[in-house]
Design a protein around this motif. Structure first.
Motif, PDB file in Angstrom:
ATOM      1  N   ARG A 115       0.839  -1.204   0.000  1.00 44.05           N
ATOM      2  CA  ARG A 115       0.000   0.000   0.000  1.00 44.05           C
ATOM      3  C   ARG A 115       0.871   1.249   0.000  1.00 44.05           C
ATOM      4  NH1 ARG A 115      -2.712   3.791   3.206  1.00 44.05           N
ATOM      5  NH2 ARG A 115      -1.470   3.282   5.041  1.00 44.05           N
ATOM      6  N   LYS A 116       2.058   1.140   0.591  1.00 38.21           N
ATOM      7  CA  LYS A 116       2.940   2.298   0.721  1.00 38.21           C
ATOM      8  C   LYS A 116       4.095   2.294  -0.279  1.00 38.21           C
ATOM      9  CE  LYS A 116       2.616   4.891   3.663  1.00 38.21           C
ATOM     10  NZ  LYS A 116       1.861   6.171   3.739  1.00 38.21           N
ATOM     11  N   GLU A 117       4.498   1.123  -0.754  1.00 37.31           N
ATOM     12  CA  GLU A 117       5.660   1.014  -1.637  1.00 37.31           C
ATOM     13  C   GLU A 117       5.327   0.148  -2.850  1.00 37.31           C
ATOM     14  OE1 GLU A 117       9.607   0.717   0.368  1.00 37.31           O
ATOM     15  OE2 GLU A 117       8.411   0.014   2.075  1.00 37.31           O
ATOM     16  N   ARG A 118       5.761   0.568  -4.030  1.00 37.60           N
ATOM     17  CA  ARG A 118       5.544  -0.210  -5.241  1.00 37.60           C
ATOM     18  C   ARG A 118       6.492  -1.399  -5.283  1.00 37.60           C
ATOM     19  NH1 ARG A 118       2.460   1.690  -9.321  1.00 37.60           N
ATOM     20  NH2 ARG A 118       2.391  -0.563  -9.699  1.00 37.60           N
ATOM     21  N   TRP A 119       5.980  -2.529  -5.759  1.00 34.09           N
ATOM     22  CA  TRP A 119       6.748  -3.763  -5.790  1.00 34.09           C
ATOM     23  C   TRP A 119       8.069  -3.602  -6.538  1.00 34.09           C
ATOM     24  CZ3 TRP A 119       7.071  -8.335  -3.490  1.00 34.09           C
ATOM     25  CH2 TRP A 119       7.791  -9.354  -4.127  1.00 34.09           C
ATOM     26  N   GLU A 120       8.014  -3.013  -7.753  1.00 33.68           N
ATOM     27  CA  GLU A 120       9.221  -2.938  -8.573  1.00 33.68           C
ATOM     28  C   GLU A 120      10.289  -2.029  -7.980  1.00 33.68           C
ATOM     29  OE1 GLU A 120       6.315   0.142 -10.275  1.00 33.68           O
ATOM     30  OE2 GLU A 120       6.242  -1.928  -9.534  1.00 33.68           O
ATOM     31  N   ARG A 121       9.913  -1.205  -7.006  1.00 33.17           N
ATOM     32  CA  ARG A 121      10.884  -0.305  -6.381  1.00 33.17           C
ATOM     33  C   ARG A 121      11.454  -0.865  -5.085  1.00 33.17           C
ATOM     34  NH1 ARG A 121       7.351   5.276  -7.171  1.00 33.17           N
ATOM     35  NH2 ARG A 121       7.335   5.240  -9.468  1.00 33.17           N
ATOM     36  N   LEU A 122      10.950  -1.989  -4.643  1.00 31.10           N
ATOM     37  CA  LEU A 122      11.466  -2.587  -3.418  1.00 31.10           C
ATOM     38  C   LEU A 122      12.851  -3.177  -3.665  1.00 31.10           C
ATOM     39  CD1 LEU A 122       8.314  -4.535  -2.142  1.00 31.10           C
ATOM     40  CD2 LEU A 122       9.304  -2.472  -1.121  1.00 31.10           C
ATOM     41  N   LEU A 200      -5.607  -2.820  -4.867  1.00 30.74           N
ATOM     42  CA  LEU A 200      -4.208  -2.618  -4.515  1.00 30.74           C
ATOM     43  C   LEU A 200      -3.376  -2.627  -5.797  1.00 30.74           C
ATOM     44  CD1 LEU A 200      -2.480  -2.417  -1.861  1.00 30.74           C
ATOM     45  CD2 LEU A 200      -2.044  -4.861  -2.143  1.00 30.74           C
ATOM     46  N   ARG A 201      -2.560  -1.620  -5.981  1.00 26.59           N
ATOM     47  CA  ARG A 201      -1.828  -1.481  -7.244  1.00 26.59           C
ATOM     48  C   ARG A 201      -1.032  -2.731  -7.609  1.00 26.59           C
ATOM     49  NH1 ARG A 201       1.341   4.017  -6.086  1.00 26.59           N
ATOM     50  NH2 ARG A 201       1.568   2.864  -4.120  1.00 26.59           N
ATOM     51  N   ASP A 202      -0.414  -3.358  -6.629  1.00 25.94           N
ATOM     52  CA  ASP A 202       0.354  -4.573  -6.881  1.00 25.94           C
ATOM     53  C   ASP A 202      -0.324  -5.790  -6.259  1.00 25.94           C
ATOM     54  OD1 ASP A 202       2.485  -3.416  -8.368  1.00 25.94           O
ATOM     55  OD2 ASP A 202       3.313  -2.596  -6.520  1.00 25.94           O
ATOM     56  N   GLY A 203      -1.653  -5.751  -6.229  1.00 29.92           N
ATOM     57  CA  GLY A 203      -2.394  -6.881  -5.670  1.00 29.92           C
ATOM     58  C   GLY A 203      -2.153  -8.171  -6.431  1.00 29.92           C
ATOM     59  N   GLY A 204      -1.853  -8.066  -7.730  1.00 28.35           N
ATOM     60  CA  GLY A 204      -1.571  -9.260  -8.516  1.00 28.35           C
ATOM     61  C   GLY A 204      -0.339 -10.001  -8.032  1.00 28.35           C
ATOM     62  N   VAL A 205       0.632  -9.282  -7.473  1.00 25.07           N
ATOM     63  CA  VAL A 205       1.824  -9.912  -6.916  1.00 25.07           C
ATOM     64  C   VAL A 205       1.445 -10.770  -5.712  1.00 25.07           C
ATOM     65  CG1 VAL A 205       4.046  -9.495  -5.798  1.00 25.07           C
ATOM     66  CG2 VAL A 205       3.340  -8.070  -7.731  1.00 25.07           C
ATOM     67  N   VAL A 206       0.607 -10.231  -4.844  1.00 25.24           N
ATOM     68  CA  VAL A 206       0.162 -10.964  -3.658  1.00 25.24           C
ATOM     69  C   VAL A 206      -0.560 -12.234  -4.068  1.00 25.24           C
ATOM     70  CG1 VAL A 206      -1.197 -10.861  -1.540  1.00 25.24           C
ATOM     71  CG2 VAL A 206      -0.086  -8.786  -2.416  1.00 25.24           C
ATOM     72  N   ARG A 207      -1.479 -12.098  -5.003  1.00 25.65           N
ATOM     73  CA  ARG A 207      -2.256 -13.247  -5.449  1.00 25.65           C
ATOM     74  C   ARG A 207      -1.358 -14.311  -6.081  1.00 25.65           C
ATOM     75  NH1 ARG A 207      -5.328 -14.281 -10.408  1.00 25.65           N
ATOM     76  NH2 ARG A 207      -4.376 -12.370 -11.163  1.00 25.65           N
TER      77      ARG A 207
END
Length: 294
Positions: A115-122, A200-207
């Motif tokens: 929610r606070k950080e984009r996946w690709e930027r982690l 969630l913007r990167d909800g697909g990653v979680v799923r």
């Protein structure tokens, strides 16, 4: 400062580390380095106000009777909520009963992070922690991400955004882990969390990570799937020190259509708890649809 410390010590007396498994239960596999790739976010499901013609209403009285009959011979507390994301049909049994999450809290932790950080930027190390936390249920990775989101305060802030109504994180430390594993929640809230994934913007990653849980941990919600249906899930298991009884939990998505959450507590063994969870899922999903024969 003294009161929070005392509260944390009191909680430590009643629970052991989440996912501390006995020899009879499959333990998480050794963690190995894996590459993580992103994928498109899960498309937002279309909700309708009434069941579609091919999907009759759930017979709540009949399903409730089946659930009660099942639990009559299986002691301990249990709750389950199932929602059809295509039609809005819902069944709940004890959906507002507050129980511990065990490691299903790891989904909440990852969603709070994204929610606070984009996946690709982690950083790569953080992405790897997210992977092994969900797929292998790695507790040390969960500890590190718990710190990154701001512990219980960060989780509570995220959960308000997610629309959760009865989920509360516990401050302090519990035995050798942070207290994320004894976060208190309801099955209604866990379904709300699953329904938030499309937003969630990167909800697909979680799923995707939930779909790739290691085979030894694919029990639970998966018991309600028909042949060929994809399942995204996360399970939890926790043994209470005070009474040696088990909390066994499972949340997930069946076929990207059915959001399912099951929480149980006071199971005599982990195996008995897993069997209870799976039978509950089977009984309730039977009330929504029948799997094709053959």
């Amino acid at each position: 400062m003294i009161l929070p410390l005392l509260a944390a010590l009191a909680l430590a007396a009643s629970a052991v580390s989440p996912d501390l498994t006995p020899k009879s239960e499959p333990a998480p596999l050794p963690v190995r380095a894996v590459a993580v790739k992103t994928e498109p976010v899960w498309a937002d499901p279309q909700f309708v106000s009434k069941p579609e013609p091919t999907d009759p209403p759930v017979d709540r009285r009949k399903v409730t009777k089946a659930v009660k009959a099942l639990l009559k011979s299986r002691p301990g507390r249990a709750s389950i909520t199932v929602e059809d994301l295509h039609t809005g049909r819902v069944f709940r049994f004890g959906g507002k009963v507050v129980l511990p999450t065990a490691s299903v809290a790891k989904v909440d932790i990852l969603m709070a992070l994204l929610r606070k950080e984009r996946w690709e930027r982690l950083p790569e190390a953080v992405q790897r922690d997210a992977e092994i936390m969900i797929r292998y249920s790695d507790n040390k990775a969960a500890d590190r991400l718990w710190e990154r989101i701001g512990r219980e305060g960060g989780l509570d802030r995220a959960n308000r955004k997610f629309g959760l109504k009865a989920t509360t994180a516990v401050p302090g430390r519990c035995v050798d882990l942070y207290c994320w594993g004894i976060t208190r929640t309801t099955t209604d809230d866990q379904v709300r969390l699953l329904k938030y994934l499309p937003r969630l913007r990167d909800g697909g990653v979680v799923r995707r990570l939930m779909r790739r849980v290691v085979p030894e941990q694919k029990w639970g919600v998966s018991a309600g799937a028909c042949a060929g249906e994809r399942v995204a899930l996360k399970n939890g298991w926790l043994k209470h020190v005070a009474n040696d009884l088990w909390a066994i939990t499972s949340v997930g998505l069946i076929g990207d259509r059915y959001a399912v959450a099951v929480l149980t507590e006071d199971n005599a063994t982990s195996e008995a708890g897993i069997a209870k969870v799976e039978r509950l899922v089977e009984r309730v999903l039977d009330g929504f649809r029948r799997c094709p024969k053959g």
